[in-house]
Design an enzyme around this catalytic site. Sequence first.
Site, PDB file in Angstrom:
ATOM      1  N   HIS A  66       1.010  -1.239   0.071  1.00 45.04           N
ATOM      2  CA  HIS A  66       0.215   0.015  -0.079  1.00 45.04           C
ATOM      3  C   HIS A  66       1.179   1.192   0.018  1.00 45.04           C
ATOM      4  CE1 HIS A  66      -3.842  -2.068   0.672  1.00 45.04           C
ATOM      5  NE2 HIS A  66      -3.107  -3.014   1.333  1.00 45.04           N
ATOM      6  N   LEU A  67       0.981   1.839  -0.891  1.00 39.73           N
ATOM      7  CA  LEU A  67       1.603   3.336  -1.110  1.00 39.73           C
ATOM      8  C   LEU A  67       0.904   4.503  -0.886  1.00 39.73           C
ATOM      9  CD1 LEU A  67       3.883   2.294  -4.281  1.00 39.73           C
ATOM     10  CD2 LEU A  67       4.484   2.251  -1.942  1.00 39.73           C
ATOM     11  N   ARG A  68      -0.506   4.457  -0.747  1.00 44.51           N
ATOM     12  CA  ARG A  68      -1.087   5.678  -0.103  1.00 44.51           C
ATOM     13  C   ARG A  68      -1.173   6.883  -1.165  1.00 44.51           C
ATOM     14  NH1 ARG A  68      -3.503   2.212   2.881  1.00 44.51           N
ATOM     15  NH2 ARG A  68      -2.672   1.574   4.900  1.00 44.51           N
ATOM     16  N   ASP A  71       1.998  -6.649   2.415  1.00 38.72           N
ATOM     17  CA  ASP A  71       0.983  -5.958   2.728  1.00 38.72           C
ATOM     18  C   ASP A  71       1.279  -4.879   3.661  1.00 38.72           C
ATOM     19  OD1 ASP A  71      -1.782  -5.277   3.082  1.00 38.72           O
ATOM     20  OD2 ASP A  71      -2.585  -6.854   4.500  1.00 38.72           O
TER      21      ASP A  71
HETATM   22  O1  DOR Z   1      -4.318  -4.353   7.441  1.00 38.19           O
HETATM   23  C1  DOR Z   1      -4.867  -3.982   6.417  1.00 38.19           C
HETATM   24  N1  DOR Z   1      -4.507  -2.718   5.912  1.00 38.19           N
HETATM   25  N2  DOR Z   1      -5.618  -4.593   5.620  1.00 38.19           N
HETATM   26  C2  DOR Z   1      -6.355  -4.319   4.426  1.00 38.19           C
HETATM   27  O2  DOR Z   1      -6.679  -5.189   3.989  1.00 38.19           O
HETATM   28  C3  DOR Z   1      -6.192  -2.961   4.145  1.00 38.19           C
HETATM   29  C4  DOR Z   1      -4.848  -2.301   4.589  1.00 38.19           C
HETATM   30  C5  DOR Z   1      -4.765  -0.992   4.339  1.00 38.19           C
HETATM   31  O3  DOR Z   1      -5.053  -0.548   3.475  1.00 38.19           O
HETATM   32  O4  DOR Z   1      -4.473  -0.372   5.468  1.00 38.19           O
HETATM   33 ZN    ZN Z   2      -6.437  -7.016   2.834  1.00 36.84          ZN
HETATM   34 ZN    ZN Z   3      -3.373  -5.117   1.819  1.00 32.03          ZN
END
Ligand code: DOR
Ligand code: ZN
Ligand code: ZN
Length: 391
Positions: A20-22, A265
Amino acid sequence: DVIEADGLVALPGFVDLHTHLREPGREDTETIETGSAAAALGGYTAVFAMANTDPVADNTVVVEHVWRRGREVALVDVHPIGAVTVGLKGERLAEMGAMARSLAGVRIFSDDGMCVADPLIMRRALEYSRGLDVLIAQHAEEPRLTVGAQAHEGEAAARLGLAGWPAAAEESIVARDCLLAGHVGARLHVCHVSTAGTADVLRWAKARGTQVSAEVTPHHLLLDDDRLETYDPVNKVNPPLRTSSDTKALRAALAEGVIDCVATDHAPHAPQDKDCEWSAARPGMLGLQTALSVVIETMVRPGLLDWRGVARVMSERPAEIAGLPDQGRPIAVGEPANLVLVDPEAVWTVNGAQLASLAGNTPYEGMRLPGVIKGTLLRGKVTARDGRVAS
Ligand code: DOR
Ligand code: ZN
Ligand code: ZN
């Protein structure tokens, strides 16, 4: 310019199928630039940027922005993941074809952070994916079984009075989508497998010839729900930390190949979204700069994987799953290298404030972990060296 490689282990550059790069939307927690720096320092040469940005990556404008920005930063290949549906609670399929054919060349579509619960939508996505030759990645959560869930449904959560996230919420939807993928003859990728039962479902699905691949996160290999004791929201994550028998089964499944690869993740969050009550905190933890060390700790030290195996789960398999021809291999004759050099004996102490991510939400704060990355090369160019990114 010489890199002293005496005593170091050389591996093909790592490929992260789940980061996740936001950007766009939460550039206060991570940007493509800071996330790329964390990736290069973690030994990665390619990352797949998850689609739950703001706006959601469900159209060509967003995926092309992510792709272009990744190219400009040029520390790691940034491949945008497209959203399967439109919007965060989408009832309608996104225009997968347009994103696949765009400049970004999207090759993975996911519902991570968005949850496709409707089997008809998942079936259509799988059918559509076949013709486009793209991969559907599934977040592995039946959201109707996780309403209000705060932690793994079990003793630790019950003791703390937290609503539980049952293992069956993951296992049932993974089984369902393995069956659907088999039925329509499509490929399926399962995100962040977290329970022993999901590993059993995958073993069964693979044995009957389903084209399914799966990833496990470093945190689900190392950490368990003993961490709930302190109520520290740094340990809050989706899917939740499970039990020690789950971590044991996940390690075995990764060694066996039932789980194909490790994916981080990596989920940066702002201090105000973590320094609060457990129930108000956002789920997720950093992962890019600690992934290799956690894999050494959980898999190499106990003898479950050798270095050949590390190359397989961190680089070769994810590159194959995503269909990246120029990644996942050690140096091919005459080609510039995608390579990481590791000091396997060195130990370091994790300090969230010193990580390259804008956020600091690491669950490994203060831990001493094995394995120090001495250098990362992307197509022959040094991107990180001795803990610093190349300028
Ligand atoms: O822990 C998580 N964070 N699970 C997810 O499915 C989304 C992710 C996030 O975008 O922070
Ligand atoms: Zn997830
Ligand atoms: Zn994720």
